[in-house]
Design a protein around this motif. Structure first.
Motif, PDB file in Angstrom:
ATOM      1  N   GLU A 232       0.819  -1.339   0.085  1.00  0.00           N
ATOM      2  CA  GLU A 232      -0.177   0.068  -0.057  1.00  0.00           C
ATOM      3  C   GLU A 232       0.721   1.124   0.092  1.00  0.00           C
ATOM      4  O   GLU A 232       0.433   2.270  -0.637  1.00  0.00           O
ATOM      5  N   LYS A 233       1.858   1.248   0.902  1.00  0.00           N
ATOM      6  CA  LYS A 233       2.737   2.370   0.700  1.00  0.00           C
ATOM      7  C   LYS A 233       3.599   2.494  -0.664  1.00  0.00           C
ATOM      8  O   LYS A 233       3.398   3.671  -1.150  1.00  0.00           O
ATOM      9  N   ILE A 234       4.079   1.409  -1.282  1.00  0.00           N
ATOM     10  CA  ILE A 234       4.628   1.527  -2.461  1.00  0.00           C
ATOM     11  C   ILE A 234       3.491   2.058  -3.491  1.00  0.00           C
ATOM     12  O   ILE A 234       3.836   2.815  -4.430  1.00  0.00           O
ATOM     13  N   LEU A 238       3.895   5.209  -5.795  1.00  0.00           N
ATOM     14  CA  LEU A 238       3.860   5.240  -7.128  1.00  0.00           C
ATOM     15  C   LEU A 238       2.754   6.237  -7.604  1.00  0.00           C
ATOM     16  O   LEU A 238       3.117   6.875  -8.910  1.00  0.00           O
ATOM     17  N   LYS A 239       1.740   6.396  -7.143  1.00  0.00           N
ATOM     18  CA  LYS A 239       0.759   7.247  -7.492  1.00  0.00           C
ATOM     19  C   LYS A 239       1.190   8.560  -7.424  1.00  0.00           C
ATOM     20  O   LYS A 239       1.081   9.472  -8.410  1.00  0.00           O
ATOM     21  N   ASP A 243       1.601  10.942 -10.801  1.00  0.00           N
ATOM     22  CA  ASP A 243       1.368  12.376 -10.867  1.00  0.00           C
ATOM     23  C   ASP A 243       2.301  13.195 -11.089  1.00  0.00           C
ATOM     24  O   ASP A 243       2.181  14.310 -12.029  1.00  0.00           O
ATOM     25  N   ASN A 244       3.374  13.064 -10.614  1.00  0.00           N
ATOM     26  CA  ASN A 244       4.803  14.160 -10.875  1.00  0.00           C
ATOM     27  C   ASN A 244       5.123  13.952 -12.344  1.00  0.00           C
ATOM     28  O   ASN A 244       5.474  14.870 -13.062  1.00  0.00           O
ATOM     29  N   VAL A 245       4.925  12.765 -12.824  1.00  0.00           N
ATOM     30  CA  VAL A 245       5.363  12.376 -14.417  1.00  0.00           C
ATOM     31  C   VAL A 245       4.455  12.850 -15.198  1.00  0.00           C
ATOM     32  O   VAL A 245       4.924  13.643 -16.462  1.00  0.00           O
ATOM     33  N   SER A 246       2.908  13.073 -14.645  1.00  0.00           N
ATOM     34  CA  SER A 246       2.072  13.846 -15.668  1.00  0.00           C
ATOM     35  C   SER A 246       2.217  15.202 -15.708  1.00  0.00           C
ATOM     36  O   SER A 246       2.134  15.708 -16.765  1.00  0.00           O
ATOM     37  N   ILE A 247       2.761  15.759 -14.382  1.00  0.00           N
ATOM     38  CA  ILE A 247       3.066  17.208 -14.285  1.00  0.00           C
ATOM     39  C   ILE A 247       4.248  17.576 -15.206  1.00  0.00           C
ATOM     40  O   ILE A 247       4.108  18.759 -15.784  1.00  0.00           O
ATOM     41  N   MET A 248       5.239  16.749 -15.165  1.00  0.00           N
ATOM     42  CA  MET A 248       6.529  17.068 -15.983  1.00  0.00           C
ATOM     43  C   MET A 248       5.951  16.942 -17.316  1.00  0.00           C
ATOM     44  O   MET A 248       6.772  17.859 -18.190  1.00  0.00           O
TER      45      MET A 248
END
Length: 430
Positions: A232-234, A238-239, A243-248
């Motif tokens: 769950e932590k992983i 990953l989420k 999200d960071n990848v989408s922003i980048m």
């Protein structure tokens, strides 16, 4: 041959001694037959033999005492000695025959003791209670567990039930679950409790109680819960990364668009300089001025709405900034996950339509029914030269769609068309 009463003292003594030994051996075989639960015929035969030997020895012993004391006696058994010795021989041969039978049947018959020993060797704890609640058969493991539960010896079924209901407060034993009745003992072992009813061949119903060792299963369950927490932590990490990848990706696309506008402005300024020097318009300078005007309009539009919020508003502003008109038919879903996937699809199609198709218009149709909602995106640019294989942004969009249980279809001919369909709940469509 003389009768017993007329025989010598030595013969009389030897005969009575053999009768006494035969009686002892017969009594032993009566006990063995009962312990081994042999047929009633063998038990009755040995019992009759014992009574006959006992009566014969009693009569002969009384006569022997009176003969020794020279008292008058009654010759109750005026049998010759050979007949009495035959009786002794039969009483000896019968036990020998039974000994041979028992030896040949060694390991094939079950006695009460062998059953008890077999149950004591079981890894689990087992106990049988009579209809009155008294202990009928119980192995050592059950005794050990009950002493841990109640610090006493088990006598009745009611004591066991009371010990199980009071285990949390008295013995330090923890009841892990009520459904499966699993108990954790202080030594770290976990035992699961079962209770059933069995009916014997005589029609009597006994209560069967079993404790099964589930320690390994309990430990694996603890490890599984710990691994679930880690997963769950992983998943959360990953989420955040996604999200960071989408922003980048968005920022990179905007940077590419702004770089393109910068190049267009540079080309327009150079064209205007040529016009001022040459004082005439060429086709090349005309196109450069047109692109320059388009870039200036885009920058003006970008500066006009700098604080506008919302992903859809940002998408529409970005499309207008790079000179693409968006025709949106339908409403985006209210469910956050579906909304996010649709915005990703729209941005990916916007980027690809400008980069690969030189499109100036994007058409977006959103349709929904009771169970699904779909988005279909097309553009007015040039069609693809071949079938499109998802990669990069399209592959990322496919993964997001699959995670929601949806499907993604790409059409290359005669025009480009992207369709994303995902299932929705009633709450998601409200």
């Amino acid at each position: 041959m003389n009768t017993f009463y007329l025989s010598s003292t030595a013969q009389q003594t030897l005969l009575m001694l053999c009768l006494f030994c035969s009686m002892i051996v017969t009594l032993f075989y009566i006990i063995v037959s009962y312990e081994r639960a042999q047929s009633k015929r063998n038990i009755c035969l040995n019992a009759v033999m014992f009574m006959v030997l006992f009566a014969l020895l009693s009569v002969l012993g009384d006569a022997f005492r009176k003969i020794e004391q020279q008292q008058p006696y009654t010759a109750i058994l005026p049998f010759p000695m050979w007949l009495l010795w035959c009786v002794v021989g039969i009483s000896i041969i019968l036990p020998v025959f039974e000994t041979l039978v028992l030896y040949r049947q060694k390991g094939n018959n079950l006695s009460r003791r062998s059953v008890k020993q077999a149950i004591d060797t079981l890894p689990g704890a087992i106990c049988y209670f009579s209809p009155s609640g008294a202990v009928k058969l119980c192995n050592l493991q059950m005794h050990r567990l009950f002493r841990s539960l109640a610090q006493s010896d088990m006598q009745t079924f009611g004591e066991l039930q009371k010990a199980l209901s009071d285990c949390d407060t008295k013995s330090g034993i923890i009841k892990l679950t009520d459904v499966r009745q699993t108990y954790l003992f202080p030594n770290g072992q976990a035992w699961r409790y079962f209770q059933t009813y069995v009916t014997a061949s005589d029609g009597v119903t006994y209560t069967e109680v079993i404790f099964s060792d589930v320690t390994r299963l309990y430990e694996k369950n603890l490890k599984l819960k710990e691994q679930t927490k880690q997963l769950e932590k992983i998943s959360r990490d990953l989420k955040v990364l996604s999200d960071n990848v989408s922003i980048m990706t968005k920022e990179r696309e905007l940077l590419a668009a702004k770089t393109r506008l910068h190049d267009q402005m540079s080309a327009g300024i150079i064209a205007m300089r040529k016009i001022l020097l040459q004082e005439k318009m060429t086709e090349e300078t005309t196109d450069a001025v047109r692109l320059f005007q388009k870039a200036v309009s885009a920058i003006k539009n970008d500066n006009q709405y700098p604080l506008e919020r919302g992903e859809l508003a940002e998408f529409l502003r970005d499309a207008e900034t790079i000179g693409v008109k968006v025709e949106l038919n339908g409403e985006l879903p209210q469910q956050q996950e579906l909304y996010r996937v649709f915005i990703i699809a729209m941005r990916e199609c916007l980027t690809n339509s400008v980069r690969h198709a030189d499109a100036t218009m994007l058409t977006i149709d959103i349709q929904k029914d009771d169970s699904t909602i779909s988005i279909r995106i097309t553009n007015n640019g040039k069609p693809p030269e071949g079938n499109i294989t998802p990669k990069g942004g399209l592959l990322n969009l496919y993964r997001h769609t699959a995670n929601l249980g949806g499907t993604m279809e790409i059409q290359s001919n005669p025009t480009f068309e992207l369709t994303v369909t995902v299932p929705v709940t009633k709450e998601g469509t409200e």
